[in-house]
Enzyme design. Structure first.
Site, PDB file in Angstrom:
ATOM      1  CB  ILE A 169     104.442   1.863 -11.134  1.00  0.00           C
ATOM      2  CG1 ILE A 169     105.794   1.167 -11.297  1.00  0.00           C
ATOM      3  CG2 ILE A 169     103.323   0.824 -11.126  1.00  0.00           C
ATOM      4  CD1 ILE A 169     106.097   0.138 -10.221  1.00  0.00           C
ATOM      5  N   PRO A 170     102.206   3.850 -13.219  1.00  0.00           N
ATOM      6  CG  PRO A 170     101.340   3.826 -15.398  1.00  0.00           C
ATOM      7  CD  PRO A 170     102.420   3.229 -14.538  1.00  0.00           C
ATOM      8  CB  CYS A 171      98.748   3.551  -9.225  1.00  0.00           C
ATOM      9  SG  CYS A 171      99.630   4.791  -8.258  1.00  0.00           S
ATOM     10  CG  HIS A 172      98.695   8.776 -12.624  1.00  0.00           C
ATOM     11  ND1 HIS A 172      99.987   8.272 -12.605  1.00  0.00           N
ATOM     12  CD2 HIS A 172      98.512   9.293 -13.870  1.00  0.00           C
ATOM     13  CE1 HIS A 172     100.553   8.480 -13.789  1.00  0.00           C
ATOM     14  NE2 HIS A 172      99.679   9.089 -14.573  1.00  0.00           N
TER      15      HIS A 172
END
Length: 372
Positions: free
Chosen positions: A334-337
């Site tokens: 889950i690419p919160c970056h």
């Protein structure tokens, strides 16, 4: 590679050395390079201006003069600056941190948790028990004996929740006495075996990556946590998962681990851009919406918090969205970056800003390479 060849990269912003403001930092990195200090893996990449090659901190090649070395945060940044990867240490590949002998032991424990591997068995296999103990303490934070005990108790816990009697679970897990099993069980899980029938264990495993140790948690339905082991709020997240699933978080095997490890390996090698593994993400409906929206941000791209708010049709909820981003327990997948400040700044990241930069640069580089 001369300074004049590097100058266009310096002025264009592609060249970025890590913490080079102080001479002491240069000296620290050079000492690590000369001593092949493995603890600096993931901290810097050493590029040699006289040869145009970049290496890991642990490279066994002949060491250059200190004035010929510059340092990068990542291999991707060294590539952008025009350096070539070393053919000896292969800095573009993931470090194989688990020796074959250790991997064999791990497989043996997972396949038969009831069998306790004794020191004499290790010696018969040509292994030094003290070396094995140190490896497990370094990579798992516990001794080899404790690691085996956790797997035995995890195995027993699963059997009890599936309807086995306490006596069956004790003997199937290799315990010779029910009282000894009861004491060990209660010491590790904080409850009596008879209290476990309606609970679900959260399985936990540590794996290595180019950015350091990752902690994975999973239940029967899917992955529920993927975090860097030094994340400040990790202990709180583990407690929350245990409370939500009404069960202990304990080291053990899970069918989803192998799939995630394979996909992460492909991701770090630039061969995977999306993940397709079942996820379990306890949270409020708003948090669920934010996390789902994060998964729509394409590989190699970014969005600002303002753009995320617009995508969710909640333009005034920027602060709340940022908070929900920070509560994401499943990093990378889950690419919160991929969410940054409106001015292009990295802003916060639970795994550390340097990791966020690495991930974004890694994705950007591989996206560009796939277009060539």
């Amino acid at each position: 590679m001369s300074f004049f060849r590097l100058q266009p990269l310096l002025t264009s912003g592609y060249f970025y050395t890590m913490l080079m403001e102080t001479t002491s930092k240069k000296e620290e990195f050079y000492r690590a390079l000369v001593s092949k200090d493995a603890s600096y893996e993931g901290i810097f990449i050493a590029a040699v201006t006289s040869t145009g090659i970049f290496c890991r901190p642990t490279c066994t090649a002949r060491k250059p003069k200190p004035e010929n070395v510059i340092y990068f945060e990542s291999a991707s940044l060294a590539l952008k600056a025009g350096f070539r990867p070393c053919k000896i240490c292969k800095p573009l590949e993931i470090i194989k941190s688990t020796p074959d002998a250790i991997q064999k032991l791990l497989t043996q424990i997972e396949s038969d948790p009831s069998h306790v591997i004794k020191s004499y068995e290790l010696r018969q296999s040509g292994l030094d028990p003290a070396t094995i103990r140190r490896w497990f303490q370094k990579h798992h934070g516990i001794t080899f004996t404790s690691y085996q005990r956790l797997f035995r108790i995890n195995h027993a816990f699963k059997n009890i929740t599936q309807g086995h009697t306490v006596i069956q679970a004790a003997y199937d897990s290799g315990y010779e006495s029910v009282s000894g099993f009861h004491d060990s069980y209660k010491s590790i899980l904080g409850m009596a075996p008879s209290q476990s029938k309606d609970q679900q264990p959260v399985n936990l495993k540590r794996i290595e990556s180019p950015l350091g140790t990752l902690l994975i948690c999973a239940v029967a339905e899917g992955i529920c946590l993927l975090e860097f082991s030094d994340r400040p709020k990790l202990e709180t997240e583990l407690k929350e998962l245990g409370k939500f699933f009404n069960g202990p978080v304990i080291q053990g095997s899970n069918k989803h681990f192998d799939v995630l490890e394979k996909q992460l390996h492909e991701y770090f090698n630039g061969a995977r851009k999306t993940f397709d593994i079942p996820l379990v993400t306890p949270g409020s409906e708003f948090q669920q919406q934010v996390w789902r929206q994060l998964q729509t941000i394409a590989y190699g791209t970014t969005r600002s918090y303002k753009e995320q708010a617009a995508a969710l049709n909640q333009p005034k909820a920027i602060r709340a969205i940022a908070t929900a981003n920070g509560m994401n327990r499943i990093a990378i997948v889950i690419p919160c970056h991929r969410v940054i400040g409106s001015d292009g700044s990295m802003t916060g990241y639970g795994g550390g800003i340097w990791r966020k930069k690495w991930l974004l640069d890694h994705e950007s580089t591989n996206k560009q390479l796939s277009l060539l």
